[in-house]
Design a protein around this motif. Sequence first.
Motif, PDB file in Angstrom:
ATOM      1  N   ASN A 555       0.829  -1.216   0.000  1.00 33.16           N
ATOM      2  CA  ASN A 555       0.000   0.000   0.000  1.00 33.16           C
ATOM      3  C   ASN A 555       0.856   1.256   0.000  1.00 33.16           C
ATOM      4  N   ALA A 556       1.930   1.246   0.787  1.00 31.20           N
ATOM      5  CA  ALA A 556       2.811   2.414   0.847  1.00 31.20           C
ATOM      6  C   ALA A 556       3.505   2.645  -0.487  1.00 31.20           C
ATOM      7  N   LEU A 557       4.032   1.577  -1.073  1.00 29.31           N
ATOM      8  CA  LEU A 557       4.742   1.706  -2.344  1.00 29.31           C
ATOM      9  C   LEU A 557       3.799   2.165  -3.450  1.00 29.31           C
ATOM     10  N   ALA A 558       2.606   1.593  -3.509  1.00 30.58           N
ATOM     11  CA  ALA A 558       1.638   1.970  -4.541  1.00 30.58           C
ATOM     12  C   ALA A 558       1.241   3.434  -4.411  1.00 30.58           C
ATOM     13  N   ALA A 559       1.107   3.917  -3.181  1.00 25.88           N
ATOM     14  CA  ALA A 559       0.736   5.318  -2.970  1.00 25.88           C
ATOM     15  C   ALA A 559       1.789   6.264  -3.526  1.00 25.88           C
ATOM     16  N   VAL A 560       3.067   5.888  -3.366  1.00 20.18           N
ATOM     17  CA  VAL A 560       4.150   6.724  -3.897  1.00 20.18           C
ATOM     18  C   VAL A 560       4.202   6.637  -5.418  1.00 20.18           C
ATOM     19  N   LEU A 561       4.070   5.444  -5.977  1.00 13.88           N
ATOM     20  CA  LEU A 561       4.129   5.278  -7.433  1.00 13.88           C
ATOM     21  C   LEU A 561       2.977   5.992  -8.120  1.00 13.88           C
ATOM     22  N   ALA A 562       1.810   6.007  -7.474  1.00  8.57           N
ATOM     23  CA  ALA A 562       0.633   6.656  -8.066  1.00  8.57           C
ATOM     24  C   ALA A 562       0.606   8.153  -7.807  1.00  8.57           C
ATOM     25  N   GLY A 563       1.432   8.618  -6.888  1.00 10.69           N
ATOM     26  CA  GLY A 563       1.448  10.044  -6.582  1.00 10.69           C
ATOM     27  C   GLY A 563       0.487  10.445  -5.493  1.00 10.69           C
ATOM     28  N   GLY A 624      17.561  12.542  -2.183  1.00 11.13           N
ATOM     29  CA  GLY A 624      16.192  12.075  -2.350  1.00 11.13           C
ATOM     30  C   GLY A 624      15.390  13.128  -3.088  1.00 11.13           C
ATOM     31  N   LEU A 625      14.688  12.711  -4.142  1.00 12.71           N
ATOM     32  CA  LEU A 625      13.926  13.637  -4.975  1.00 12.71           C
ATOM     33  C   LEU A 625      12.464  13.695  -4.535  1.00 12.71           C
ATOM     34  N   SER A 626      11.733  14.610  -5.168  1.00 16.72           N
ATOM     35  CA  SER A 626      10.323  14.828  -4.872  1.00 16.72           C
ATOM     36  C   SER A 626       9.564  14.985  -6.177  1.00 16.72           C
ATOM     37  N   TYR A 627       8.242  14.947  -6.119  1.00 18.16           N
ATOM     38  CA  TYR A 627       7.423  15.225  -7.301  1.00 18.16           C
ATOM     39  C   TYR A 627       7.186  16.721  -7.472  1.00 18.16           C
ATOM     40  N   ARG A 660       2.798  20.955  -6.640  1.00 13.92           N
ATOM     41  CA  ARG A 660       2.092  20.170  -5.626  1.00 13.92           C
ATOM     42  C   ARG A 660       2.797  20.263  -4.284  1.00 13.92           C
ATOM     43  N   GLU A 661       2.063  19.958  -3.229  1.00 14.96           N
ATOM     44  CA  GLU A 661       2.614  20.026  -1.884  1.00 14.96           C
ATOM     45  C   GLU A 661       3.692  18.963  -1.708  1.00 14.96           C
ATOM     46  N   GLY A 662       4.714  19.320  -0.959  1.00 12.93           N
ATOM     47  CA  GLY A 662       5.795  18.371  -0.730  1.00 12.93           C
ATOM     48  C   GLY A 662       6.585  18.719   0.517  1.00 12.93           C
ATOM     49  N   GLU A 663       7.449  17.784   0.905  1.00 12.00           N
ATOM     50  CA  GLU A 663       8.305  17.986   2.066  1.00 12.00           C
ATOM     51  C   GLU A 663       9.768  17.915   1.640  1.00 12.00           C
ATOM     52  N   GLU A 664      10.554  18.822   2.176  1.00  9.49           N
ATOM     53  CA  GLU A 664      11.978  18.839   1.886  1.00  9.49           C
ATOM     54  C   GLU A 664      12.766  18.713   3.184  1.00  9.49           C
ATOM     55  N   VAL A 665      13.835  17.931   3.147  1.00  9.99           N
ATOM     56  CA  VAL A 665      14.737  17.816   4.292  1.00  9.99           C
ATOM     57  C   VAL A 665      15.898  18.772   4.060  1.00  9.99           C
ATOM     58  N   VAL A 666      15.910  19.842   4.818  1.00  6.85           N
ATOM     59  CA  VAL A 666      16.967  20.842   4.724  1.00  6.85           C
ATOM     60  C   VAL A 666      18.101  20.399   5.649  1.00  6.85           C
ATOM     61  N   GLN A 667      19.318  20.312   5.110  1.00  3.42           N
ATOM     62  CA  GLN A 667      20.437  19.728   5.847  1.00  3.42           C
ATOM     63  C   GLN A 667      21.538  20.765   6.080  1.00  3.42           C
ATOM     64  N   LEU A 668      22.030  20.796   7.313  1.00  2.00           N
ATOM     65  CA  LEU A 668      23.131  21.686   7.682  1.00  2.00           C
ATOM     66  C   LEU A 668      24.402  20.871   7.892  1.00  2.00           C
ATOM     67  N   TYR A 669      25.450  21.255   7.193  1.00  2.00           N
ATOM     68  CA  TYR A 669      26.771  20.650   7.375  1.00  2.00           C
ATOM     69  C   TYR A 669      27.742  21.737   7.846  1.00  2.00           C
ATOM     70  N   ILE A 670      28.725  21.345   8.627  1.00  2.00           N
ATOM     71  CA  ILE A 670      29.739  22.276   9.123  1.00  2.00           C
ATOM     72  C   ILE A 670      31.109  21.867   8.600  1.00  2.00           C
ATOM     73  N   THR A 671      31.861  22.844   8.151  1.00  2.00           N
ATOM     74  CA  THR A 671      33.234  22.644   7.687  1.00  2.00           C
ATOM     75  C   THR A 671      34.191  23.416   8.577  1.00  2.00           C
ATOM     76  N   ASP A 672      35.222  22.744   9.063  1.00  2.00           N
ATOM     77  CA  ASP A 672      36.312  23.399   9.775  1.00  2.00           C
ATOM     78  C   ASP A 672      37.369  23.727   8.723  1.00  2.00           C
ATOM     79  N   LEU A 692       5.710  22.148   2.493  1.00  2.00           N
ATOM     80  CA  LEU A 692       5.396  23.381   1.765  1.00  2.00           C
ATOM     81  C   LEU A 692       4.335  23.135   0.699  1.00  2.00           C
ATOM     82  N   LYS A 693       3.341  24.012   0.655  1.00  3.49           N
ATOM     83  CA  LYS A 693       2.358  23.987  -0.420  1.00  3.49           C
ATOM     84  C   LYS A 693       2.952  24.665  -1.652  1.00  3.49           C
ATOM     85  N   PRO A 694       2.380  24.462  -2.824  1.00  2.00           N
ATOM     86  CA  PRO A 694       2.908  25.119  -4.032  1.00  2.00           C
ATOM     87  C   PRO A 694       3.002  26.630  -3.841  1.00  2.00           C
ATOM     88  N   GLY A 695       4.158  27.183  -4.126  1.00  2.00           N
ATOM     89  CA  GLY A 695       4.366  28.616  -3.994  1.00  2.00           C
ATOM     90  C   GLY A 695       4.694  29.081  -2.592  1.00  2.00           C
TER      91      GLY A 695
END
Length: 746
Positions: A555-563, A624-627, A660-672, A692-695
Amino acid sequence: MRKAYTNASRIIKVLTLAVILRVSGANAQSTTPVYMDDTKPIKERVEDALKRMTLKEKIAVIHAQSKFSSPGVARLGIPENWTTDGPHGIRSEVLWDEWSQAGWTNDSCTAYPALTCLAATWNKDMALLYGKSIGEEARYRNKNILLGPGVNIYRSPLNGRNFEYMGEDPYLSSKMVVPYVKGVQQNGVAACVKHFALNNSEGNRHTVNVNVDDRTLYEIYLPAFKAAVQEGNAWAIMGSYNLYKGQHCCHNEFLLNDILRKEWGFEGVVVSDWGGVHDTRQAIFNGLDMEFGSWTNGLTEGNSNAYDSYYLARPYLKLINSGEVGTKELDEKVRRVLRLAFLTTMNKNRPLGSFATEEHALAARKIAQEGIVLLKNKGNVLPINLSKTKRVAVIGENAIKMMTVGGGSSSLKARYEVSPLEGIRKRFGNQAEVVYARGYVGDTSGNYNGVNTGQNLAEKRPAAELLAEAIKVAKSADVVIFIGGLNKSDRQDAEGYDRESLSLPYNQDKLIAELAKVNKNLVVVNISGNAVAMPWVNQVPAIVQGWFLGSEAGNALAAVLAGDANPSGKLTFTFPVKLTDNGAHALGQFPGNKDEVTYKEGIFVGYRWADAHKIKPLFAFGHGLSYTTFQYGKVTADKNTMSASDKVTFSVNVKNTGSREGEEVVQLYITDVKSSLPRPVKELKGFEKVSLKPGEQKTVSFTVDKTALSFFDAAKHEWVAEPGDFQALIGASSADIKTKAAFKLQ
């Protein structure tokens, strides 16, 4: 006659107050004994109970009495302790003294996604939901120790048990394990975090001594355990099978006494892995509290009732009675076991739990959907447009093979499991014809410790005929969904064995390449808990990392494949192009020999190795990508100079620029920028999942202090942040940095 194993055997009737008072010697005016009074502090209750116990009772509570339980003190009304595998569901009941199934009809659990999938959500709320849900199932089944979660670091893509862990990064694992532990323990069930420590391969796991420098130990392999103890307040830790500094980790002086107890202040119980104890004296003095699964004194595996011969049983009692050892260490062990009881089985406010409910199924599906990773989507093949799709071909054995059974101790007897093919047919079937071809034959078995899938996967047709059928089916379809990868067979994703190759088994690479030739709308779904080689990556437009998704897999996989669900998972480990792109393999140190392995790559694990050697991965850590699409603004800092006692906050605007609405993982990295010691090019030090909703756009902020800038100085045995120049890098993966800001530590 084998000891009866029923619900009634678990229920210990608390003795009447009169009997308790008589045993304790209290006078007629006394009230409830301190240890029975839950209004009293736990430390007082522990001391009161301890002084009432006999020597034999103390010895009894620190070792097993059956495959999965240890005694309480019936005379004092203190219940038995009951453990259960985890970490992905509550294991079915076995006979008292055997691994064979007990034959219960009401022990079929909810199978949750493997922890690789949970970590891939990069969502601490999902970790809390996971812990809460599995904790409720453990509580309902009257278990008070859940043997999980696992947080060993992904050092090599060949480790057979990687699917049970949370990836290659210590920071990510640390942040995901804490809510899991809290979720479990709010049910009055102890989370037993495992395997402490350095259990990063399955080959020779009982005999191999791990050589690792202190800096690497503290920076890479310990942080998740430390977070579980100090932030999650875990009530239990499980030792690992391997050796470190020449001692087995289940009774390791440096790991258990020096680090876990003295440095971290751990007050909980240390539980041995099953069969992980090897020496009575070391077990007495080196921090172990509860011994399970041992076979001693010449008894071979399969002999019954060996429990009195365990290292912490009769041999320990004999040493005490002879005067060779005292009882100080024994009392400390019993104190910790009693504390566990008062937090769990003796907690009158402990909730009742629930088991295999619809709520748990929905939680499993939600976690699975959010952990699925869209690796590639050239030409927007996904999501599948059902208004323009008449025929969908599903190809591959993993589309039908149950994945909840097998793989070792995490094998489950699930109430149900929706296969990918079932999920796709259920979701797509009313709008498109769904046809299936097996394509290849992998593992036709379906039995682990007596739990049988009931599937008949036997196949008499030759490989050439299966290949021809798959190609024919693919040619006539509008979209082809190949569902393959690994399974939970030996030498794939399974406890006790490491993989033999980075390649896909069962000649799947050839099949995928042939499918790509006949249909340009090919989606490859890789079911695995490990990275795999993809020699066909440029021929395939869409690739999905599907993990082991549990009861709601299809069910989870089908939901992602179908959008219906927009993928938002991100990789928790690096996919290398070839095996030698991984540090452990480049240096010839996986899995080592029977007796020794040296972590020569040091702190350069995963993306740290790729960055240091300028190696382009197949797919990067954090990818990881998004639609939909996201746009990052320029990062700003509230100050560009900070002191050692100060903090700095970095902020960035993220906008949904898609439709379309989507979720993004914003990542912080530190460099010395300049360090006195070699340091990674960058290290993950923050992440946030934003919807985030569209726009729509939101500001994501990260506040860091000097701990995010520090390295472990082995000579000083402390964390050090050197003054100088640093950079904050914000991106969508370790290889996709969008914006950066410079700052200084004074």
